[in-house]
Write a protein that holds these residues in place. Structure first.
Motif, mmCIF file in Angstrom:
data_model
loop_
_atom_site.group_PDB
_atom_site.id
_atom_site.type_symbol
_atom_site.label_atom_id
_atom_site.label_comp_id
_atom_site.label_asym_id
_atom_site.label_seq_id
_atom_site.Cartn_x
_atom_site.Cartn_y
_atom_site.Cartn_z
ATOM 1 N N UNK A 164 0.930 -1.094 0.027
ATOM 2 C CA UNK A 164 0.033 0.384 -0.239
ATOM 3 C C UNK A 164 0.719 1.713 0.334
ATOM 4 N N UNK A 165 0.345 2.590 -0.158
ATOM 5 C CA UNK A 165 0.408 3.948 -0.247
ATOM 6 C C UNK A 165 0.372 4.786 1.251
ATOM 7 N N UNK A 166 1.057 5.531 1.751
ATOM 8 C CA UNK A 166 0.178 5.962 2.807
ATOM 9 C C UNK A 166 -1.210 6.758 2.486
ATOM 10 N N UNK A 167 -1.903 7.069 0.987
ATOM 11 C CA UNK A 167 -3.149 7.114 0.248
ATOM 12 C C UNK A 167 -4.104 6.291 0.499
ATOM 13 N N UNK A 168 -3.762 4.972 0.110
ATOM 14 C CA UNK A 168 -4.278 3.894 0.528
ATOM 15 C C UNK A 168 -4.929 3.448 1.978
ATOM 16 N N UNK A 169 -3.391 3.985 2.600
ATOM 17 C CA UNK A 169 -3.846 3.801 3.725
ATOM 18 C C UNK A 169 -5.043 4.347 4.273
ATOM 19 N N UNK A 170 -4.942 5.794 3.982
ATOM 20 C CA UNK A 170 -5.610 6.779 4.676
ATOM 21 C C UNK A 170 -7.460 6.573 4.443
ATOM 22 N N UNK A 171 -7.499 6.083 2.609
ATOM 23 C CA UNK A 171 -8.806 5.866 2.304
ATOM 24 C C UNK A 171 -9.503 4.451 3.201
ATOM 25 N N UNK A 172 -8.847 3.852 2.827
ATOM 26 C CA UNK A 172 -8.950 2.819 4.246
ATOM 27 C C UNK A 172 -10.001 3.138 5.378
ATOM 28 N N UNK A 173 -8.527 3.491 6.039
ATOM 29 C CA UNK A 173 -9.134 3.921 7.588
ATOM 30 C C UNK A 173 -9.842 4.360 7.620
ATOM 31 N N UNK A 174 -9.787 5.503 6.563
ATOM 32 C CA UNK A 174 -11.708 6.190 6.701
ATOM 33 C C UNK A 174 -12.725 5.450 6.465
ATOM 34 N N UNK A 175 -12.449 4.685 5.073
ATOM 35 C CA UNK A 175 -13.704 3.550 5.314
ATOM 36 C C UNK A 175 -13.879 2.223 6.100
ATOM 37 N N UNK A 176 -13.347 2.460 7.645
ATOM 38 C CA UNK A 176 -13.489 1.717 8.620
ATOM 39 C C UNK A 176 -14.204 2.570 9.567
ATOM 40 N N UNK A 177 -13.723 3.650 9.997
ATOM 41 C CA UNK A 177 -14.940 4.786 10.416
ATOM 42 C C UNK A 177 -16.175 4.556 9.563
ATOM 43 N N UNK A 178 -16.378 4.968 8.351
ATOM 44 C CA UNK A 178 -17.417 5.514 7.740
ATOM 45 C C UNK A 178 -18.327 3.260 8.159
ATOM 46 N N UNK A 179 -17.577 2.439 8.116
ATOM 47 C CA UNK A 179 -18.339 1.142 8.807
ATOM 48 C C UNK A 179 -19.096 1.294 9.911
ATOM 49 N N UNK A 180 -18.467 2.182 10.753
ATOM 50 C CA UNK A 180 -18.769 2.066 12.043
ATOM 51 C C UNK A 180 -18.058 1.691 13.124
ATOM 52 N N UNK A 181 -16.333 1.731 12.580
ATOM 53 C CA UNK A 181 -15.424 1.196 13.824
ATOM 54 C C UNK A 181 -14.624 1.843 14.693
ATOM 55 N N UNK A 182 -15.180 1.675 15.976
ATOM 56 C CA UNK A 182 -14.622 3.023 16.923
ATOM 57 C C UNK A 182 -13.294 2.475 17.985
ATOM 58 N N UNK A 183 -12.444 1.761 17.389
ATOM 59 C CA UNK A 183 -11.492 1.143 18.202
ATOM 60 C C UNK A 183 -10.637 0.694 16.860
ATOM 61 N N UNK A 184 -9.774 1.440 16.555
ATOM 62 C CA UNK A 184 -9.367 0.840 15.452
ATOM 63 C C UNK A 184 -7.228 0.667 15.897
ATOM 64 N N UNK A 185 -6.354 0.063 16.035
ATOM 65 C CA UNK A 185 -5.296 0.249 16.304
ATOM 66 C C UNK A 185 -4.550 0.379 14.628
ATOM 67 N N UNK A 186 -3.245 1.230 14.759
ATOM 68 C CA UNK A 186 -2.002 1.830 13.525
ATOM 69 C C UNK A 186 -0.955 0.834 14.163
ATOM 70 N N UNK A 187 -0.457 -0.255 13.652
ATOM 71 C CA UNK A 187 0.902 -0.734 13.638
ATOM 72 C C UNK A 187 2.077 0.073 13.065
ATOM 73 N N UNK A 188 2.814 1.313 13.824
ATOM 74 C CA UNK A 188 3.788 1.631 13.002
ATOM 75 C C UNK A 188 5.340 0.879 12.998
#
Length: 387
Positions: free
Chosen positions: A136-160
């Motif tokens: 992925x790219x950072x742009x893909x990550x941003x898009x998919x992070x927004x997808x998770x929020x839109x779907x109703x996820x209120x608990x998201x972890x990001x691995x770095x």
């Protein structure tokens, strides 16, 4: 009722990251359906062992679990729900690499009962993602992070990950700045470990990449702790940071000596004071699971001295430290009886401190944590002398 965790291993990836040494592989996606069927059989086979336990955490890891179809994941979730006693407020996590999380998948995951997503971003800079072998790219990550929020996820972890090849301190701070702006509930930040047998190991051996020097590694780590604290993230474990109440309950199960059962290729379990794992060979795993055979390999009875040691060095990863009261309840021995000399020595060296019945690492102790942990390893003869 006693409680436990379930771990589900999904070994398939679109592309294997260059640093990864987990039992996973790219390709072989045509085996997903037969693997899911084998996993269902294993779940049903082991259910009687777990009948007196309530399931408080479920974790789908990999690999990339979201390379399975929504229908395949639904089948696995249905099998778990039909055969295991899941607590009402169980934490149910799925790992998902950006690139496999369109909105339809996010919505399906939320609808089938997942309430936590762990997304592997690793770095904000696309050139570093390419070095790591990410899809992925950072742009893909941003898009998919927004997808998770839109779907109703209120608990998201990001691995770095930090201490990457060619990564600067400013690169790392830029990553932290952009990720915290998204307000994920949890952030895991790990230093790159170069494992033998991975493509990265070969690249370092050939001198193509240079290992990050210890001073820079520690600077990145201390910057992480300070930066995330300012942004409202509580550090509850050496590498993990969470908003209030959003600590990973499944990972805490590991660190706090909890019971868990692993399912799938190479999955590890800690059960009845024994440690074991499933076969690492895919064909072997599928055949044994389908035939209802015992999957446990390298079954190890954990000697009492090893139980002491694990209690200490896993618990010390937590910023609260290890509880002297829990040690006494767990083993029927005061911690000082077993480890009095070690505790005194490490306190005098400024590596451990005691507060309200908890023994914890100091800031310097975290930097040399492996040295601290080794101090709690004893052989049988030493242990007998102390009891």
């Amino acid at each position: 009722m006693k409680q436990m965790g379930l771990y589900m291993h999904i070994p398939f990836c679109v592309q294997k990251c260059l640093y990864c040494d987990f039992p996973s592989f790219a390709g072989e996606l045509d085996k997903r359906e037969v693997y899911v069927k084998a996993l269902q059989k294993e779940l049903i086979q082991k259910a009687p062992q777990c009948k007196n336990y309530a399931i408080k955490t479920i974790f789908f890891g990999g690999g990339t679990p979201t390379v399975l179809s929504a229908e395949q994941l639904q089948c696995l979730m249905d099998t778990i729900k039909q055969n295991y006693d899941i607590t009402e407020y169980a934490e149910i996590t799925i790992e998902a690499n950006p690139g496999t999380l369109d909105f339809a998948m996010c919505q399906a995951l939320h609808n089938m009962g997942f309430n936590r997503i762990s997304m592997g971003l690793q770095a904000w800079q696309n050139d570093l993602l390419q070095i790591l072998g990410r899809i992925h790219t950072k742009e893909v990550f941003l898009d998919h992070f927004k997808n998770a929020r839109k779907a109703g996820f209120e608990n998201i972890n990001v691995d770095l990950m930090f201490a990457l090849p060619n990564q600067t301190v400013s690169d790392w701070l830029e990553t932290l700045e952009h990720v915290t702006a998204l307000q994920p509930e949890h952030i895991s930040a790990y230093s790159l470990i170069i494992e033998e047998g991975t493509p990265f190991y070969d690249l370092y051996e050939k001198g193509i990449y240079q290992e990050t020097d210890e001073q820079t590694d520690r600077e990145m780590y201390h910057q992480t702790v300070s930066f995330l604290k300012q942004k409202g993230y509580h550090q509850y474990e050496i590498s993990n940071f969470a908003k209030n109440g959003k600590q990973s309950r499944h990972n805490s199960l590991y660190w706090l000596d909890g019971v868990y059962m692993g399912f799938g290729l190479g999955a590890h379990s800690y059960w009845a004071e024994k440690r074991f794992h499933n076969p690492y060979n895919l064909a072997c795993y599928i055949q044994k699971a389908n035939d209802g055979m015992d999957l446990a390999e390298d079954v190890e009875d954990i000697p009492i001295q090893e139980q002491y040691s694990e209690f200490m060095f896993l618990g010390l990863r937590m910023t609260d430290g290890v509880s002297k009261k829990r040690f006494l309840e767990r083993f029927g021995q005061e911690m000082e009886v077993i480890y009095g000399d070690e505790l005194e020595k490490l306190k005098n060296e400024g590596l451990l401190e005691e507060n309200d019945g908890f023994i914890k690492l100091t800031e310097h102790g975290i930097d040399v944590s492996n040295y601290v942990f080794v101090a709690f390893l004893k052989d049988d003869d030493e242990m007998i002398k102390n009891i």
